[in-house]
Design a protein around this motif. Sequence first.
Motif, PDB file in Angstrom:
ATOM      1  N   PHE A  92       0.819  -1.121   0.156  1.00  0.00           N
ATOM      2  CA  PHE A  92       0.197   0.104  -0.102  1.00  0.00           C
ATOM      3  C   PHE A  92       0.911   1.202  -0.145  1.00  0.00           C
ATOM      4  N   ILE A  93       0.571   2.080  -0.999  1.00  0.00           N
ATOM      5  CA  ILE A  93       1.195   3.532  -1.072  1.00  0.00           C
ATOM      6  C   ILE A  93       0.180   4.462  -0.362  1.00  0.00           C
ATOM      7  N   LEU A  94       0.529   4.995   0.743  1.00  0.00           N
ATOM      8  CA  LEU A  94      -0.516   5.885   1.750  1.00  0.00           C
ATOM      9  C   LEU A  94      -0.141   7.244   1.674  1.00  0.00           C
ATOM     10  N   ASP A  95      -1.144   8.075   1.043  1.00  0.00           N
ATOM     11  CA  ASP A  95      -0.677   9.582   1.211  1.00  0.00           C
ATOM     12  C   ASP A  95      -1.216   9.942   2.603  1.00  0.00           C
ATOM     13  N   THR A  96      -0.163  10.210   3.437  1.00  0.00           N
ATOM     14  CA  THR A  96      -0.659  10.484   4.878  1.00  0.00           C
ATOM     15  C   THR A  96      -1.182  11.856   5.072  1.00  0.00           C
ATOM     16  N   HIS A  97      -1.357  12.645   4.144  1.00  0.00           N
ATOM     17  CA  HIS A  97      -1.886  14.135   4.354  1.00  0.00           C
ATOM     18  C   HIS A  97      -3.331  13.862   4.339  1.00  0.00           C
ATOM     19  N   LEU A  98      -3.868  13.190   3.717  1.00  0.00           N
ATOM     20  CA  LEU A  98      -5.581  12.986   3.640  1.00  0.00           C
ATOM     21  C   LEU A  98      -5.691  11.273   3.672  1.00  0.00           C
ATOM     22  N   LEU A  99      -6.142  10.772   4.795  1.00  0.00           N
ATOM     23  CA  LEU A  99      -6.690   9.454   4.667  1.00  0.00           C
ATOM     24  C   LEU A  99      -7.898   9.460   5.362  1.00  0.00           C
ATOM     25  N   PRO A 100      -8.583   8.228   5.047  1.00  0.00           N
ATOM     26  CA  PRO A 100      -9.810   8.004   5.686  1.00  0.00           C
ATOM     27  C   PRO A 100      -9.774   7.925   7.068  1.00  0.00           C
ATOM     28  N   ALA A 101      -8.798   7.781   7.641  1.00  0.00           N
ATOM     29  CA  ALA A 101      -8.785   7.244   9.123  1.00  0.00           C
ATOM     30  C   ALA A 101      -7.157   7.586   9.653  1.00  0.00           C
ATOM     31  N   VAL A 122       3.881   8.428   2.001  1.00  0.00           N
ATOM     32  CA  VAL A 122       4.370   9.649   1.427  1.00  0.00           C
ATOM     33  C   VAL A 122       4.058  10.848   2.602  1.00  0.00           C
ATOM     34  N   LEU A 123       5.249  11.183   3.052  1.00  0.00           N
ATOM     35  CA  LEU A 123       4.989  12.249   4.199  1.00  0.00           C
ATOM     36  C   LEU A 123       5.206  13.719   3.681  1.00  0.00           C
ATOM     37  N   SER A 124       4.532  14.764   4.291  1.00  0.00           N
ATOM     38  CA  SER A 124       4.812  16.210   4.065  1.00  0.00           C
ATOM     39  C   SER A 124       6.158  16.616   4.168  1.00  0.00           C
ATOM     40  N   GLU A 125       6.591  17.899   3.707  1.00  0.00           N
ATOM     41  CA  GLU A 125       7.937  18.221   3.599  1.00  0.00           C
ATOM     42  C   GLU A 125       8.121  18.904   4.782  1.00  0.00           C
ATOM     43  N   ARG A 126       7.233  18.983   5.839  1.00  0.00           N
ATOM     44  CA  ARG A 126       7.671  19.587   7.298  1.00  0.00           C
ATOM     45  C   ARG A 126       8.796  18.746   7.759  1.00  0.00           C
ATOM     46  N   SER A 127       9.557  19.176   8.748  1.00  0.00           N
ATOM     47  CA  SER A 127      10.630  18.560   9.772  1.00  0.00           C
ATOM     48  C   SER A 127       9.862  17.531  10.678  1.00  0.00           C
ATOM     49  N   TYR A 128      10.324  16.307  10.869  1.00  0.00           N
ATOM     50  CA  TYR A 128       9.811  15.519  11.591  1.00  0.00           C
ATOM     51  C   TYR A 128      11.318  15.275  12.510  1.00  0.00           C
ATOM     52  N   GLU A 129      10.900  14.905  13.894  1.00  0.00           N
ATOM     53  CA  GLU A 129      11.661  14.655  14.938  1.00  0.00           C
ATOM     54  C   GLU A 129      12.153  13.066  14.792  1.00  0.00           C
TER      55      GLU A 129
END
Length: 271
Positions: A92-101, A122-129
């Motif tokens: 599964f390729i998941l668009d994490t910006h907009l998911l059904p849950a 697939v994550l947004s371009e923001r910084s992640y800890e």
Amino acid sequence: MAIALWNSACPKNCFGPPPTAERNREPNGPIMETFPDSRRLPLQIQVLACNPLAALYLVNVLSAQSKLGDLLASPPASDFNFVREGSSARLFILDTHLLPAELSKVIRNLSVYCPGSRFVAVLSERSYEDEDILRMLYLGLDGLVKVSEDLEQELASAVNTVLDGAVWAPRRLLAEYVRQTNWLRSDQFLARFSLTPRESQVLQFALRRLSNKEIGEVLRISERTVKFHISNIFDKLQVNDRQSLPAALGAAAAGSPSANSVLAPSALAVG
């Protein structure tokens, strides 16, 4: 998520313009040997994205790679309606910006209905800890791809790596993750808390927030048996509920040389 991941005004690249800041990216990729083609996982690729433009873009990126395009399921999905219990495993390729849950629920549900599946987010371009990335790996992700000007190339590399049986993530954090999970499965850890191998399995699924029923479905044991194992785990780790497990394990890891003090409570928090 505060940063807009998709740009509907851009027909070619729905992820919007590439970052303008100077690039200082960590190397990604597997830290274990992979076996291209010879031991490749026979999984169909399923895009899961609620935004139709995002879904189309991801499908186009994967279709550009002949070997990956042949594995694509059609059409891409925007919810769980296409999944039935006992469905075949997929990548599964998941668009994490907009998911059904929530991401954890998406992975949990798909893991139960499609046992053996793999997941690339697939994550947004923001910084992640670091803790954010470790948390997502503990949730069950096999690949993490961050939006960047190299997204198309990196997504293809991530998918190929996962199909080859490895994990795609920043190598430094992936090495930490491997040390952590190895410690949870080690004889030293099992002996320290007198855990049985089955209790160790149940503990790892509990950390990923699977319910007792879902753990039973994955391990093919009854819910009553799972409750029995959970009760034993609570007694041995001296906790009263699941929410206390990460702190207890983090404290234990901090005093364990073999864990290299990497298993901090925040890194184990999966909710």
